[in-house]
Design a protein around this motif. Sequence first.
Motif, PDB file in Angstrom:
ATOM      1  N   LEU A  17       0.831  -1.201   0.000  1.00 58.73           N
ATOM      2  CA  LEU A  17       0.000   0.000   0.000  1.00 58.73           C
ATOM      3  C   LEU A  17       0.868   1.254   0.000  1.00 58.73           C
ATOM      4  CD1 LEU A  17      -2.788   1.380   0.256  1.00 58.73           C
ATOM      5  CD2 LEU A  17      -2.564   1.085   2.746  1.00 58.73           C
ATOM      6  N   SER A  21       1.049   4.076  -2.788  1.00 57.11           N
ATOM      7  CA  SER A  21       0.751   5.459  -2.388  1.00 57.11           C
ATOM      8  C   SER A  21       1.827   6.408  -2.897  1.00 57.11           C
ATOM      9  CB  SER A  21       0.615   5.556  -0.870  1.00 57.11           C
ATOM     10  OG  SER A  21      -0.491   4.811  -0.421  1.00 57.11           O
ATOM     11  N   LEU A 113      -6.174  -1.187  -0.571  1.00 57.75           N
ATOM     12  CA  LEU A 113      -6.712  -0.878   0.757  1.00 57.75           C
ATOM     13  C   LEU A 113      -7.598  -2.006   1.274  1.00 57.75           C
ATOM     14  CD1 LEU A 113      -7.453   2.875   0.122  1.00 57.75           C
ATOM     15  CD2 LEU A 113      -6.046   2.020   2.017  1.00 57.75           C
ATOM     16  N   THR A 116      -5.416  -4.775   2.425  1.00 56.31           N
ATOM     17  CA  THR A 116      -4.794  -4.409   3.697  1.00 56.31           C
ATOM     18  C   THR A 116      -5.784  -4.569   4.842  1.00 56.31           C
ATOM     19  OG1 THR A 116      -3.330  -2.856   2.551  1.00 56.31           O
ATOM     20  CG2 THR A 116      -3.576  -2.566   4.931  1.00 56.31           C
ATOM     21  N   LYS A 117      -7.008  -4.129   4.631  1.00 49.92           N
ATOM     22  CA  LYS A 117      -8.035  -4.271   5.674  1.00 49.92           C
ATOM     23  C   LYS A 117      -8.290  -5.743   5.983  1.00 49.92           C
ATOM     24  CE  LYS A 117     -12.503  -2.691   7.245  1.00 49.92           C
ATOM     25  NZ  LYS A 117     -12.092  -2.054   8.484  1.00 49.92           N
ATOM     26  N   VAL A 132      -7.565   2.189   7.899  1.00 52.22           N
ATOM     27  CA  VAL A 132      -7.852   1.893   6.493  1.00 52.22           C
ATOM     28  C   VAL A 132      -9.229   2.422   6.100  1.00 52.22           C
ATOM     29  CG1 VAL A 132      -8.250   0.030   4.824  1.00 52.22           C
ATOM     30  CG2 VAL A 132      -6.257  -0.057   6.326  1.00 52.22           C
ATOM     31  N   TRP A 135      -8.880   5.917   4.977  1.00 53.50           N
ATOM     32  CA  TRP A 135      -8.168   5.998   3.691  1.00 53.50           C
ATOM     33  C   TRP A 135      -9.048   5.544   2.544  1.00 53.50           C
ATOM     34  CZ3 TRP A 135      -3.625   3.020   6.269  1.00 53.50           C
ATOM     35  CH2 TRP A 135      -2.974   3.866   7.184  1.00 53.50           C
ATOM     36  N   VAL A 136      -9.915   4.565   2.804  1.00 50.32           N
ATOM     37  CA  VAL A 136     -10.870   4.119   1.783  1.00 50.32           C
ATOM     38  C   VAL A 136     -11.802   5.273   1.424  1.00 50.32           C
ATOM     39  CG1 VAL A 136     -12.916   2.664   1.403  1.00 50.32           C
ATOM     40  CG2 VAL A 136     -10.793   1.643   2.260  1.00 50.32           C
TER      41      VAL A 136
END
Length: 152
Positions: A17, A21, A113, A116-117, A132, A135-136
């Motif tokens: 991620l 980014s 994302l 990652t979650k 997260v 960020w989503v």
Amino acid sequence: MPNTKNQPAVADALNALLADSFALYLKTKNYHWHVQGPRFRDLHLLFDEQAAQILATTDLIAERVRKNGAATLRSIGDVSRRQSIKDDDAASVEADAMIGALAADNRTLLDQLKETKAAAEADGDIATSGLVDGWVDETQQRIWFLEATLGY
């Protein structure tokens, strides 16, 4: 209590991620610097605002990696080895192509994302999972703005 056998999965997902980014940040700044045409001012400002939002997440992502007991990215080379978002080295890109590329790349980041979650939740890492979520929301807003700019 976090499931320590999954911590490498969380750190790996966070590092992927983080790489994406940074790649998206630089691509967005590239377009900010090189956009031309009748929508120059609006796009120049939009791209700069979105780049700043993306950059603001990078330190938080890296700190989550460290809090999970792992090392994070150390160089541009490390970013390039891990990124899934492609660079754009073209000398000239039309404004609509820029917008479309950034919308697609933000969708790629959104997928990252979600991965990652999932890794964080499998580990019981509610702090990462909660971060997260924010960020989503930011990523979905960037996609919305870019797609609305194209008239989708």
